[in-house]
Write a protein that holds these residues in place. Structure first.
Motif, PDB file in Angstrom:
ATOM      1  N   LYS A   1       0.835  -1.210   0.000  1.00  0.00           N
ATOM      2  CA  LYS A   1       0.000   0.000   0.000  1.00  0.00           C
ATOM      3  C   LYS A   1       0.867   1.256   0.000  1.00  0.00           C
ATOM      4  O   LYS A   1       0.573   2.222  -0.701  1.00  0.00           O
ATOM      5  N   LEU A   2       1.958   1.238   0.779  1.00  0.00           N
ATOM      6  CA  LEU A   2       2.868   2.386   0.830  1.00  0.00           C
ATOM      7  C   LEU A   2       3.492   2.640  -0.539  1.00  0.00           C
ATOM      8  O   LEU A   2       3.588   3.780  -0.994  1.00  0.00           O
ATOM      9  N   SER A   3       3.909   1.591  -1.211  1.00  0.00           N
ATOM     10  CA  SER A   3       4.495   1.724  -2.536  1.00  0.00           C
ATOM     11  C   SER A   3       3.492   2.310  -3.523  1.00  0.00           C
ATOM     12  O   SER A   3       3.826   3.199  -4.317  1.00  0.00           O
ATOM     13  N   ILE A   4       2.254   1.855  -3.467  1.00  0.00           N
ATOM     14  CA  ILE A   4       1.202   2.353  -4.351  1.00  0.00           C
ATOM     15  C   ILE A   4       0.915   3.826  -4.067  1.00  0.00           C
ATOM     16  O   ILE A   4       0.808   4.642  -4.994  1.00  0.00           O
ATOM     17  N   CYS A   5       0.799   4.188  -2.791  1.00  0.00           N
ATOM     18  CA  CYS A   5       0.524   5.585  -2.412  1.00  0.00           C
ATOM     19  C   CYS A   5       1.660   6.503  -2.857  1.00  0.00           C
ATOM     20  O   CYS A   5       1.418   7.596  -3.376  1.00  0.00           O
ATOM     21  N   THR A   6       2.898   6.056  -2.647  1.00  0.00           N
ATOM     22  CA  THR A   6       4.059   6.861  -3.025  1.00  0.00           C
ATOM     23  C   THR A   6       4.100   7.068  -4.534  1.00  0.00           C
ATOM     24  O   THR A   6       4.274   8.196  -5.011  1.00  0.00           O
ATOM     25  N   ALA A   7       3.932   6.002  -5.288  1.00  0.00           N
ATOM     26  CA  ALA A   7       3.954   6.099  -6.754  1.00  0.00           C
ATOM     27  C   ALA A   7       2.810   6.977  -7.258  1.00  0.00           C
ATOM     28  O   ALA A   7       3.009   7.782  -8.179  1.00  0.00           O
ATOM     29  N   ALA A   8       1.634   6.847  -6.666  1.00  0.00           N
ATOM     30  CA  ALA A   8       0.481   7.654  -7.092  1.00  0.00           C
ATOM     31  C   ALA A   8       0.747   9.135  -6.864  1.00  0.00           C
ATOM     32  O   ALA A   8       0.479   9.965  -7.746  1.00  0.00           O
ATOM     33  N   PHE A   9       1.281   9.464  -5.695  1.00  0.00           N
ATOM     34  CA  PHE A   9       1.551  10.875  -5.395  1.00  0.00           C
ATOM     35  C   PHE A   9       2.623  11.431  -6.327  1.00  0.00           C
ATOM     36  O   PHE A   9       2.441  12.489  -6.937  1.00  0.00           O
ATOM     37  N   MET A  10       3.734  10.735  -6.475  1.00  0.00           N
ATOM     38  CA  MET A  10       4.825  11.235  -7.315  1.00  0.00           C
ATOM     39  C   MET A  10       4.398  11.345  -8.776  1.00  0.00           C
ATOM     40  O   MET A  10       4.826  12.253  -9.477  1.00  0.00           O
ATOM     41  N   SER A  11       3.544  10.449  -9.245  1.00  0.00           N
ATOM     42  CA  SER A  11       3.130  10.484 -10.653  1.00  0.00           C
ATOM     43  C   SER A  11       2.290  11.710 -10.985  1.00  0.00           C
ATOM     44  O   SER A  11       2.260  12.138 -12.141  1.00  0.00           O
ATOM     45  N   THR A  12       1.644  12.304  -9.995  1.00  0.00           N
ATOM     46  CA  THR A  12       0.817  13.491 -10.284  1.00  0.00           C
ATOM     47  C   THR A  12       1.668  14.631 -10.821  1.00  0.00           C
ATOM     48  O   THR A  12       1.184  15.433 -11.626  1.00  0.00           O
ATOM     49  N   PHE A  13       2.919  14.704 -10.418  1.00  0.00           N
ATOM     50  CA  PHE A  13       3.795  15.779 -10.873  1.00  0.00           C
ATOM     51  C   PHE A  13       4.150  15.608 -12.353  1.00  0.00           C
ATOM     52  O   PHE A  13       4.136  16.564 -13.112  1.00  0.00           O
ATOM     53  N   ASN A  14       4.447  14.388 -12.776  1.00  0.00           N
ATOM     54  CA  ASN A  14       4.748  14.140 -14.188  1.00  0.00           C
ATOM     55  C   ASN A  14       3.494  14.194 -15.053  1.00  0.00           C
ATOM     56  O   ASN A  14       3.558  14.558 -16.220  1.00  0.00           O
ATOM     57  N   ASP A  15       2.361  13.822 -14.478  1.00  0.00           N
ATOM     58  CA  ASP A  15       1.095  13.855 -15.221  1.00  0.00           C
ATOM     59  C   ASP A  15       0.499  15.260 -15.282  1.00  0.00           C
ATOM     60  O   ASP A  15      -0.466  15.487 -15.998  1.00  0.00           O
ATOM     61  N   GLY A  16       1.047  16.186 -14.479  1.00  0.00           N
ATOM     62  CA  GLY A  16       0.497  17.545 -14.429  1.00  0.00           C
ATOM     63  C   GLY A  16      -0.896  17.579 -13.840  1.00  0.00           C
ATOM     64  O   GLY A  16      -1.696  18.458 -14.140  1.00  0.00           O
ATOM     65  N   ASP A  17      -1.194  16.622 -12.965  1.00  0.00           N
ATOM     66  CA  ASP A  17      -2.548  16.472 -12.421  1.00  0.00           C
ATOM     67  C   ASP A  17      -2.655  17.101 -11.027  1.00  0.00           C
ATOM     68  O   ASP A  17      -2.606  16.422 -10.006  1.00  0.00           O
ATOM     69  N   PHE A  18      -2.817  18.422 -11.031  1.00  0.00           N
ATOM     70  CA  PHE A  18      -2.889  19.201  -9.797  1.00  0.00           C
ATOM     71  C   PHE A  18      -4.039  18.735  -8.903  1.00  0.00           C
ATOM     72  O   PHE A  18      -3.864  18.544  -7.692  1.00  0.00           O
ATOM     73  N   ASP A  19      -5.217  18.554  -9.482  1.00  0.00           N
ATOM     74  CA  ASP A  19      -6.382  18.139  -8.688  1.00  0.00           C
ATOM     75  C   ASP A  19      -6.176  16.770  -8.058  1.00  0.00           C
ATOM     76  O   ASP A  19      -6.555  16.553  -6.911  1.00  0.00           O
ATOM     77  N   ARG A  20      -5.578  15.854  -8.783  1.00  0.00           N
ATOM     78  CA  ARG A  20      -5.307  14.518  -8.228  1.00  0.00           C
ATOM     79  C   ARG A  20      -4.298  14.625  -7.087  1.00  0.00           C
ATOM     80  O   ARG A  20      -4.443  13.967  -6.063  1.00  0.00           O
ATOM     81  N   MET A  21      -3.265  15.451  -7.263  1.00  0.00           N
ATOM     82  CA  MET A  21      -2.277  15.641  -6.202  1.00  0.00           C
ATOM     83  C   MET A  21      -2.982  16.113  -4.927  1.00  0.00           C
ATOM     84  O   MET A  21      -2.761  15.573  -3.844  1.00  0.00           O
ATOM     85  N   LEU A  22      -3.859  17.109  -5.074  1.00  0.00           N
ATOM     86  CA  LEU A  22      -4.575  17.621  -3.904  1.00  0.00           C
ATOM     87  C   LEU A  22      -5.458  16.551  -3.275  1.00  0.00           C
ATOM     88  O   LEU A  22      -5.575  16.475  -2.049  1.00  0.00           O
ATOM     89  N   SER A  23      -6.067  15.706  -4.095  1.00  0.00           N
ATOM     90  CA  SER A  23      -6.978  14.678  -3.575  1.00  0.00           C
ATOM     91  C   SER A  23      -6.254  13.616  -2.762  1.00  0.00           C
ATOM     92  O   SER A  23      -6.884  12.907  -1.973  1.00  0.00           O
ATOM     93  N   LEU A  24      -4.938  13.492  -2.937  1.00  0.00           N
ATOM     94  CA  LEU A  24      -4.162  12.498  -2.204  1.00  0.00           C
ATOM     95  C   LEU A  24      -3.670  13.010  -0.851  1.00  0.00           C
ATOM     96  O   LEU A  24      -3.079  12.260  -0.079  1.00  0.00           O
ATOM     97  N   LEU A  25      -3.943  14.292  -0.560  1.00  0.00           N
ATOM     98  CA  LEU A  25      -3.510  14.888   0.701  1.00  0.00           C
ATOM     99  C   LEU A  25      -4.551  14.693   1.783  1.00  0.00           C
ATOM    100  O   LEU A  25      -5.749  14.809   1.538  1.00  0.00           O
TER     101      LEU A  25
END
Length: 126
Positions: A3-27
């Motif tokens: 789960k930690l690996s999935i959460c970390t990868a999901a958060f970091m990928s928002t920066f490369n995807d340019g997905d500001f809203d998704r980044m905020l939703s993970l906080l």
């Protein structure tokens, strides 16, 4: 994958995807971000305001090359080393090397402490 690996990868990928809203939703609503200057940003709105320039083109086109990730399952912490590459409209490229210490609870990011290599140290009164 943990789960930690999935959460970390999901958060970091928002920066490369340019997905500001998704980044905020993970906080987590009460998340804390300490930027490379040592400034603390509390809560989703404050964190969003401090990171918006990475997503909105102010810094040009931004991408992160993740070099390594170290996971501590017991404490739900991840250490991620990266290079941030910024490409300006004229095609010129600059970069910064750094690392994030991330902490998660219940699948949400509760803390992000960012460090960058710099020409000078950020020294403050103790």
């Amino acid at each position: 994958m943990s789960k930690l690996s999935i959460c970390t990868a999901a958060f970091m990928s928002t920066f490369n995807d340019g997905d500001f809203d998704r980044m905020l939703s993970l906080l987590s609503p009460d998340a804390v971000y300490i930027d490379p200057h040592g400034v603390e940003h509390r809560g989703v709105d404050a964190i969003g305001a401090s990171l918006r320039s990475i997503f909105d083109g102010t810094l040009g086109s931004v991408g992160y090359d993740v070099h390594s990730t170290i996971l501590d399952e017991a404490t739900q912490r991840a250490l991620v080393t990266w290079t941030m590459v910024m490409t300006a409209a004229d095609g010129s490229r600059t970069s910064a090397d750094g690392l994030d210490i991330l902490r998660f609870e219940d699948g949400r990011l509760v803390a992000k402490n960012a460090f960058c290599k710099a020409d000078s140290l950020a020294i403050r009164a103790a």
